[in-house]
Motif scaffolding. Sequence first.
Motif, short mmCIF file in Angstrom:
data_model
loop_
_atom_site.label_atom_id
_atom_site.label_comp_id
_atom_site.label_asym_id
_atom_site.label_seq_id
_atom_site.Cartn_x
_atom_site.Cartn_y
_atom_site.Cartn_z
N ARG A 1 0.84 -1.20 0.00
CA ARG A 1 0.00 0.00 0.00
C ARG A 1 0.88 1.26 0.00
O ARG A 1 0.64 2.18 -0.77
N MET A 2 1.91 1.23 0.84
CA MET A 2 2.76 2.43 0.96
C MET A 2 3.50 2.70 -0.35
O MET A 2 3.59 3.84 -0.79
N LEU A 3 4.04 1.63 -0.95
CA LEU A 3 4.76 1.83 -2.22
C LEU A 3 3.80 2.34 -3.29
O LEU A 3 4.16 3.18 -4.12
N GLY A 4 2.56 1.82 -3.24
CA GLY A 4 1.53 2.30 -4.17
C GLY A 4 1.30 3.80 -3.99
O GLY A 4 1.22 4.56 -4.97
N ASP A 5 1.21 4.22 -2.70
CA ASP A 5 1.00 5.65 -2.40
C ASP A 5 2.15 6.48 -2.94
O ASP A 5 1.94 7.53 -3.56
N VAL A 6 3.39 6.01 -2.70
CA VAL A 6 4.57 6.77 -3.15
C VAL A 6 4.54 6.91 -4.67
O VAL A 6 4.72 8.00 -5.22
N ALA A 7 4.27 5.76 -5.34
CA ALA A 7 4.24 5.81 -6.80
C ALA A 7 3.17 6.79 -7.28
O ALA A 7 3.37 7.55 -8.23
N LYS A 8 2.04 6.79 -6.57
CA LYS A 8 0.93 7.66 -6.99
C LYS A 8 1.33 9.13 -6.81
O LYS A 8 1.09 9.98 -7.68
N ASN A 9 1.99 9.43 -5.67
CA ASN A 9 2.44 10.81 -5.43
C ASN A 9 3.34 11.30 -6.55
O ASN A 9 3.21 12.42 -7.03
N PHE A 10 4.27 10.40 -6.95
CA PHE A 10 5.20 10.81 -8.02
C PHE A 10 4.47 10.97 -9.35
O PHE A 10 4.77 11.88 -10.12
N ASP A 11 3.51 10.06 -9.59
CA ASP A 11 2.73 10.16 -10.83
C ASP A 11 1.99 11.51 -10.88
O ASP A 11 1.97 12.19 -11.91
N ASP A 12 1.38 11.86 -9.72
CA ASP A 12 0.65 13.13 -9.66
C ASP A 12 1.59 14.29 -9.95
O ASP A 12 1.27 15.20 -10.72
N PHE A 13 2.79 14.20 -9.33
CA PHE A 13 3.75 15.28 -9.54
C PHE A 13 4.17 15.36 -11.01
O PHE A 13 4.25 16.43 -11.60
N GLU B 1 9.33 9.60 4.80
CA GLU B 1 8.58 9.14 5.98
C GLU B 1 8.14 7.68 5.81
O GLU B 1 8.30 6.85 6.70
N LYS B 2 7.63 7.38 4.60
CA LYS B 2 7.13 6.02 4.36
C LYS B 2 8.29 5.03 4.35
O LYS B 2 8.18 3.92 4.85
N LEU C 1 8.60 14.40 -1.59
CA LEU C 1 9.85 13.83 -1.07
C LEU C 1 9.75 13.55 0.43
O LEU C 1 10.19 12.48 0.90
N THR C 2 9.17 14.50 1.18
CA THR C 2 9.03 14.30 2.63
C THR C 2 8.19 13.05 2.91
O THR C 2 8.55 12.21 3.74
#
Length: 394
Positions: free
Chosen positions: A27-39, A69-70, A64-65
């Motif tokens: 789930r966390m890696l999914g969130d990180v990937a999604k954040n970068f995709d959004d960016f 954290e994740k 990045l923060t």
Amino acid sequence: MDACEAVEKELQRVISKFNGVHENAKRMLGDVAKNFDDFKSSIAEVPAEEKLTTEQINILRETLTKTKEKLQRLTTDHRDLHGAVSKIGKTIERNFVSDFSTITRNDVLVEEQNIQLLNKVIAQHLQRNNLDDVAATLINESKLPAEEIVSDPFSNLHRIWEAIYRGDLTEALEWASEHSAKLEARNSSLEFKLHRIAFLQKLDAENGGGSPIEAIAYARKHFSKFVDKFEKEIQLLMGTLMYIPVGLENSPYRGLCGPNLMVEAADTFLKDACSILGITKDSPLTVVTNTGCTALPALLNLKQVMLSRQVLGMWNGRDELPIEIDLDSEHRYHSIFACPILRQQSTEENPPMKLVCGHVISRDALDKLCSGPTLKCPYCPVDQSPNDAKLIYF
Ligand SMILES: [Zn+2]
């Protein structure tokens, strides 16, 4: 058993923890990937040569923060998991005895000759389990003389056994017809079981296909000699013919589908073939290991008792166990003789001796009872010369 359960419980705990960490990480890696995709999609709107806007820089900083954290949380989870895994090792150590020093003999493997014997028995075990290539490597590397390794008749049986499992009956039927008389003498059901599978294969019962006519012809040819002994089973097989159109799976005969019959026939084959050829179905190494595992708990208990009474030094009879170990009937191979006078089991050094009158006592007892040139049997009592006593073998 308690020890196994305790370890299993700990193992379950780790597995469920692992699954939890795994889900969390996904789930966390999914969130990180999604954040970068959004960016990425937010900067894609800006032409490449233009600078990022303050807002975009903020989004990047925030991404990045969050990522950091994740990542930190993942590292902590991983460390926790590592701790739980290493706890299993401790649980095993705590629940199982690991000190076998007083019931093992390290001197046995000092001599080269004994090491070669051990290699030989391992090589034979590997051959018996159809691991010929591994056995060949062992023979080669341990420099065992090739002539010492006699090809095991069991490997042939093992091949046929595997073929039955796969539903290939060609070799098994040949073997059974070759040994038909001996099988019958043993009241074996092997031949019938093999023909039963062949009949069902002709029907291709599970798929509702096949050829009933061929199957009936097969039954006529092969089942006649089994009618007396397997009347009920043959009736069942004939009953299957009615259900061919709907498939046997959907009939009261569904018990005849699936691998059960194959497994049963394969095991019957192994048991009967071994007994006809006079070989054990397990390799000597398997027998020794299983016997040792059965005997070990009793010996370990005894060690505890002897330690607590400080009499451990008494256990020094190298060829004899200090107590009798009761094995199940599968592991009893020959009769044993216990001397009625000394109440000891006979050994090679102290074998059973038959007196002239027919009574049997151990050699040690015979020596003890001798007074001069004559011996009075403690049971009849006939006077005789101890020299006339004969060594007997069971
Ligand atoms: Zn006697």
